[in-house]
Design a protein around this motif. Sequence first.
Motif, PDB file in Angstrom:
ATOM      1  N   VAL A   1      11.935 -72.693  72.351  1.00  0.00           N
ATOM      2  CA  VAL A   1      12.282 -71.984  71.118  1.00  0.00           C
ATOM      3  C   VAL A   1      12.796 -72.959  70.062  1.00  0.00           C
ATOM      4  O   VAL A   1      12.243 -73.068  68.978  1.00  0.00           O
ATOM      5  CB  VAL A   1      13.323 -70.882  71.396  1.00  0.00           C
ATOM      6  CG1 VAL A   1      13.758 -70.206  70.104  1.00  0.00           C
ATOM      7  CG2 VAL A   1      12.781 -69.866  72.385  1.00  0.00           C
ATOM      8  N   GLY A   2      13.864 -73.689  70.383  1.00  0.00           N
ATOM      9  CA  GLY A   2      14.488 -74.583  69.407  1.00  0.00           C
ATOM     10  C   GLY A   2      14.062 -76.029  69.510  1.00  0.00           C
ATOM     11  O   GLY A   2      14.453 -76.852  68.695  1.00  0.00           O
ATOM     12  N   LYS A   3      13.269 -76.355  70.537  1.00  0.00           N
ATOM     13  CA  LYS A   3      12.784 -77.724  70.776  1.00  0.00           C
ATOM     14  C   LYS A   3      13.917 -78.715  71.070  1.00  0.00           C
ATOM     15  O   LYS A   3      13.772 -79.911  70.895  1.00  0.00           O
ATOM     16  CB  LYS A   3      11.956 -78.243  69.589  1.00  0.00           C
ATOM     17  CG  LYS A   3      10.857 -77.312  69.132  1.00  0.00           C
ATOM     18  CD  LYS A   3       9.861 -77.008  70.211  1.00  0.00           C
ATOM     19  CE  LYS A   3       8.716 -76.163  69.644  1.00  0.00           C
ATOM     20  NZ  LYS A   3       8.347 -75.069  70.466  1.00  0.00           N
ATOM     21  N   HIS A   4      15.081 -78.201  71.502  1.00  0.00           N
ATOM     22  CA  HIS A   4      16.223 -79.047  71.833  1.00  0.00           C
ATOM     23  C   HIS A   4      16.066 -79.651  73.227  1.00  0.00           C
ATOM     24  O   HIS A   4      15.415 -79.058  74.088  1.00  0.00           O
ATOM     25  CB  HIS A   4      17.522 -78.223  71.836  1.00  0.00           C
ATOM     26  CG  HIS A   4      17.745 -77.449  70.586  1.00  0.00           C
ATOM     27  ND1 HIS A   4      17.955 -78.040  69.366  1.00  0.00           N
ATOM     28  CD2 HIS A   4      17.788 -76.121  70.361  1.00  0.00           C
ATOM     29  CE1 HIS A   4      18.136 -77.116  68.453  1.00  0.00           C
ATOM     30  NE2 HIS A   4      18.027 -75.926  69.031  1.00  0.00           N
ATOM     31  N   PRO A   5      16.708 -80.798  73.476  1.00  0.00           N
ATOM     32  CA  PRO A   5      16.771 -81.304  74.847  1.00  0.00           C
ATOM     33  C   PRO A   5      17.514 -80.303  75.725  1.00  0.00           C
ATOM     34  O   PRO A   5      18.300 -79.486  75.226  1.00  0.00           O
ATOM     35  CB  PRO A   5      17.576 -82.603  74.714  1.00  0.00           C
ATOM     36  CG  PRO A   5      17.536 -82.956  73.271  1.00  0.00           C
ATOM     37  CD  PRO A   5      17.372 -81.686  72.522  1.00  0.00           C
ATOM     38  N   LEU A   6      17.264 -80.361  77.019  1.00  0.00           N
ATOM     39  CA  LEU A   6      17.916 -79.469  77.977  1.00  0.00           C
ATOM     40  C   LEU A   6      18.824 -80.269  78.900  1.00  0.00           C
ATOM     41  O   LEU A   6      18.491 -81.391  79.276  1.00  0.00           O
ATOM     42  CB  LEU A   6      16.865 -78.713  78.793  1.00  0.00           C
ATOM     43  CG  LEU A   6      15.939 -77.814  77.977  1.00  0.00           C
ATOM     44  CD1 LEU A   6      14.780 -77.325  78.831  1.00  0.00           C
ATOM     45  CD2 LEU A   6      16.700 -76.636  77.393  1.00  0.00           C
ATOM     46  N   VAL A   7      19.957 -79.679  79.260  1.00  0.00           N
ATOM     47  CA  VAL A   7      20.899 -80.324  80.169  1.00  0.00           C
ATOM     48  C   VAL A   7      21.037 -79.469  81.424  1.00  0.00           C
ATOM     49  O   VAL A   7      20.823 -78.257  81.400  1.00  0.00           O
ATOM     50  CB  VAL A   7      22.280 -80.535  79.503  1.00  0.00           C
ATOM     51  CG1 VAL A   7      22.170 -81.514  78.349  1.00  0.00           C
ATOM     52  CG2 VAL A   7      22.867 -79.222  79.020  1.00  0.00           C
TER      53      VAL A   7
END
Length: 69
Positions: free
Chosen positions: A18-24
């Motif tokens: 959705v936001g194209k953010h990295p994942l942790v």
Amino acid sequence: MARPEYESWVREILRCPVGKHPLVDVEDEQGAPALQCAEDCDGPGRRRRYPVVDGIPVLLADDATVVSV
């Protein structure tokens, strides 16, 4: 439950759809492994959390849980 190990190149390409953010790496309320946006994704202080099923991240927006941080 053991946290899945991913090769470094896999970790580099895993992103929130959705936001194209990295994942942790995180754990859900039941202690199961999950991946969560590293940045706000659904408004200020809210992030999407994706389940990891049998070591495979389920990166589908409909399966995500929006959590407050």
